[in-house]
Design an enzyme around this catalytic site. Structure first.
Site, PDB file in Angstrom:
ATOM      1  N   HIS A 135     108.905 -14.617   4.693  1.00  0.00           N
ATOM      2  CA  HIS A 135     108.492 -15.906   4.133  1.00  0.00           C
ATOM      3  C   HIS A 135     109.668 -16.865   3.958  1.00  0.00           C
ATOM      4  O   HIS A 135     110.765 -16.476   3.583  1.00  0.00           O
ATOM      5  CB  HIS A 135     107.791 -15.714   2.781  1.00  0.00           C
ATOM      6  CG  HIS A 135     108.702 -15.107   1.746  1.00  0.00           C
ATOM      7  ND1 HIS A 135     109.530 -15.869   0.965  1.00  0.00           N
ATOM      8  CD2 HIS A 135     108.938 -13.823   1.419  1.00  0.00           C
ATOM      9  CE1 HIS A 135     110.229 -15.087   0.173  1.00  0.00           C
ATOM     10  NE2 HIS A 135     109.896 -13.832   0.430  1.00  0.00           N
ATOM     11  N   HIS A 144     117.912 -16.261  18.887  1.00  0.00           N
ATOM     12  CA  HIS A 144     117.262 -15.071  19.440  1.00  0.00           C
ATOM     13  C   HIS A 144     117.275 -13.983  18.371  1.00  0.00           C
ATOM     14  O   HIS A 144     118.340 -13.562  17.931  1.00  0.00           O
ATOM     15  CB  HIS A 144     118.011 -14.597  20.689  1.00  0.00           C
ATOM     16  CG  HIS A 144     117.441 -13.348  21.312  1.00  0.00           C
ATOM     17  ND1 HIS A 144     117.992 -12.766  22.413  1.00  0.00           N
ATOM     18  CD2 HIS A 144     116.378 -12.568  20.986  1.00  0.00           C
ATOM     19  CE1 HIS A 144     117.293 -11.692  22.759  1.00  0.00           C
ATOM     20  NE2 HIS A 144     116.313 -11.541  21.884  1.00  0.00           N
TER      21      HIS A 144
HETATM   22  C1  COA Z   1     128.653  -7.041  18.846  1.00  0.00           C
HETATM   23  C2  COA Z   1     128.693  -7.129  20.349  1.00  0.00           C
HETATM   24  C3  COA Z   1     128.218  -8.525  20.806  1.00  0.00           C
HETATM   25  C4  COA Z   1     130.146  -6.926  20.767  1.00  0.00           C
HETATM   26  O1  COA Z   1     130.222  -6.879  22.148  1.00  0.00           O
HETATM   27  P1  COA Z   1     131.667  -6.884  22.851  1.00  0.00           P
HETATM   28  O2  COA Z   1     132.402  -8.131  22.474  1.00  0.00           O
HETATM   29  O3  COA Z   1     131.447  -6.611  24.305  1.00  0.00           O
HETATM   30  O4  COA Z   1     132.436  -5.712  22.124  1.00  0.00           O
HETATM   31  P2  COA Z   1     132.891  -4.270  22.663  1.00  0.00           P
HETATM   32  O5  COA Z   1     131.716  -3.499  23.193  1.00  0.00           O
HETATM   33  O6  COA Z   1     134.080  -4.478  23.542  1.00  0.00           O
HETATM   34  O7  COA Z   1     133.350  -3.562  21.313  1.00  0.00           O
HETATM   35  C5  COA Z   1     134.487  -3.993  20.579  1.00  0.00           C
HETATM   36  C6  COA Z   1     134.609  -3.093  19.374  1.00  0.00           C
HETATM   37  O8  COA Z   1     133.538  -3.354  18.472  1.00  0.00           O
HETATM   38  C7  COA Z   1     132.752  -2.179  18.253  1.00  0.00           C
HETATM   39  N1  COA Z   1     131.352  -2.582  18.250  1.00  0.00           N
HETATM   40  C8  COA Z   1     130.677  -3.241  19.236  1.00  0.00           C
HETATM   41  N2  COA Z   1     129.410  -3.456  18.875  1.00  0.00           N
HETATM   42  C9  COA Z   1     129.264  -2.954  17.649  1.00  0.00           C
HETATM   43  C10 COA Z   1     128.175  -2.874  16.767  1.00  0.00           C
HETATM   44  N3  COA Z   1     126.967  -3.391  17.112  1.00  0.00           N
HETATM   45  N4  COA Z   1     128.352  -2.277  15.572  1.00  0.00           N
HETATM   46  C11 COA Z   1     129.576  -1.757  15.226  1.00  0.00           C
HETATM   47  N5  COA Z   1     130.659  -1.797  16.035  1.00  0.00           N
HETATM   48  C12 COA Z   1     130.500  -2.395  17.234  1.00  0.00           C
HETATM   49  C13 COA Z   1     133.066  -1.268  19.432  1.00  0.00           C
HETATM   50  O9  COA Z   1     132.868   0.095  19.088  1.00  0.00           O
HETATM   51  C14 COA Z   1     134.519  -1.603  19.681  1.00  0.00           C
HETATM   52  O10 COA Z   1     135.314  -0.931  18.716  1.00  0.00           O
HETATM   53  P3  COA Z   1     136.791  -0.353  19.085  1.00  0.00           P
HETATM   54  O11 COA Z   1     137.609  -1.576  19.444  1.00  0.00           O
HETATM   55  O12 COA Z   1     137.210   0.317  17.827  1.00  0.00           O
HETATM   56  O13 COA Z   1     136.572   0.560  20.245  1.00  0.00           O
HETATM   57  C15 COA Z   1     127.775  -6.073  21.054  1.00  0.00           C
HETATM   58  O14 COA Z   1     128.322  -4.760  20.962  1.00  0.00           O
HETATM   59  C16 COA Z   1     126.387  -6.020  20.448  1.00  0.00           C
HETATM   60  O15 COA Z   1     126.095  -5.308  19.467  1.00  0.00           O
HETATM   61  N6  COA Z   1     125.485  -6.822  21.060  1.00  0.00           N
HETATM   62  C17 COA Z   1     124.085  -6.901  20.670  1.00  0.00           C
HETATM   63  C18 COA Z   1     123.210  -6.164  21.693  1.00  0.00           C
HETATM   64  C19 COA Z   1     121.746  -6.398  21.448  1.00  0.00           C
HETATM   65  O16 COA Z   1     121.319  -6.606  20.332  1.00  0.00           O
HETATM   66  N7  COA Z   1     120.950  -6.409  22.499  1.00  0.00           N
HETATM   67  C20 COA Z   1     119.540  -6.747  22.400  1.00  0.00           C
HETATM   68  C21 COA Z   1     119.126  -7.489  23.633  1.00  0.00           C
HETATM   69  S1  COA Z   1     117.474  -8.033  23.526  1.00  0.00           S
END
Ligand code: COA
Length: 207
Positions: A135, A144
């Site tokens: 709400h 998104h």
């Molecule tokens: C947060 C996010 C955008 C970061 O992506 P990125 O910039 O490519 O980051 P990386 O994968 O290189 O990770 C970098 C660090 O953050 C950490 N990390 C990434 N995503 C994380 C998350 N969701 N929660 C906690 N830690 C996360 C990784 O473990 C890594 O840690 P390290 O440096 O200690 O190894 C991505 O991981 C994410 O969660 N995207 C959302 C995906 C989603 O919701 N998809 C739905 C589609 S409909």
């Protein structure tokens, strides 16, 4: 017969097509700027690129922009709006949208999405599978909300922010614009513009 044009033939586009057909559109035609290199998406044939669609948009009763990237989706939406093209707002029959909630032009609510009383959802927002927006929430244009994310009451999310899969946001929290909230995060306090946050509780992700 209601014909819908869908711009963007990715996996997200296929889901949007199925939402549209379940919601009563008779047919969908896909357009994607990867055409002619890309000519199909699953069972769907891609008819051409955006310029092919824009040559004769009057053949359609509406258009949907099925591009996952928030900035690109909004750019295309603004281009279509400037050309006077009607943007369809698509709601899957299993989504529950309160009568007192508002959905903006070009918003799409996937299967099982719930939007509760007095929530305001901006233009071009994606309410992905099984998310909930409680709400009085206010979502800016181009947001998104990913699958399974849950927003408690009175949450504000600024323009073009991306709330990742399975995120939970505490009631009353304000998320800025152009924010990314990583998968599975729990957001318990306000987040400033342009940040990427992740974790439980969510903190800025320093990369
Ligand atoms: C947060 C996010 C955008 C970061 O992506 P990125 O910039 O490519 O980051 P990386 O994968 O290189 O990770 C970098 C660090 O953050 C950490 N990390 C990434 N995503 C994380 C998350 N969701 N929660 C906690 N830690 C996360 C990784 O473990 C890594 O840690 P390290 O440096 O200690 O190894 C991505 O991981 C994410 O969660 N995207 C959302 C995906 C989603 O919701 N998809 C739905 C589609 S409909």
């Amino acid at each position: 017969m209601k014909r819908l044009a869908i711009l963007g033939a990715s996996g997200h586009g296929k889901v949007v097509a199925e939402v549209a057909l379940s919601a009563g559109w008779a047919s969908v035609d896909f357009y994607d700027d990867a055409w002619p290199g890309k000519r199909r998406s699953g069972k769907w044939v891609i008819s051409g690129d955006t310029s092919a669609f824009l040559k004769d948009p009057g053949r359609f009763d509406g258009a949907a922009v099925a591009i996952g990237n928030n900035a690109i989706r909004m750019k295309v939406i603004w281009q279509l709006q400037a050309a006077g093209i009607e943007l369809a707002t698509l709601v899957h029959p299993s989504a529950m949208i309160s009568d007192s909630a508002r959905l903006g032009a070009g918003a799409v609510a996937m299967a099982g999405a719930v939007v509760n009383a007095d929530a305001v959802v901006g233009a071009g927002v994606i309410l992905n599978t099984l998310c909930s927006v409680d709400h009085d929430c206010v979502l800016g244009d181009g947001v998104h909300i990913s699958p399974g994310a849950h927003l408690a009451g009175d949450v504000r999310v600024g323009e073009q922010s991306w709330v990742g899969i399975g995120v939970s946001i505490r009631q009353g929290v304000t998320v800025g614009r152009l924010v990314t909230i990583g998968a599975g995060a729990a957001v318990v306090c306000d987040i400033a513009d342009n940040l990427t946050v992740a974790g439980v509780p969510a903190k800025e992700l320093i990369r």
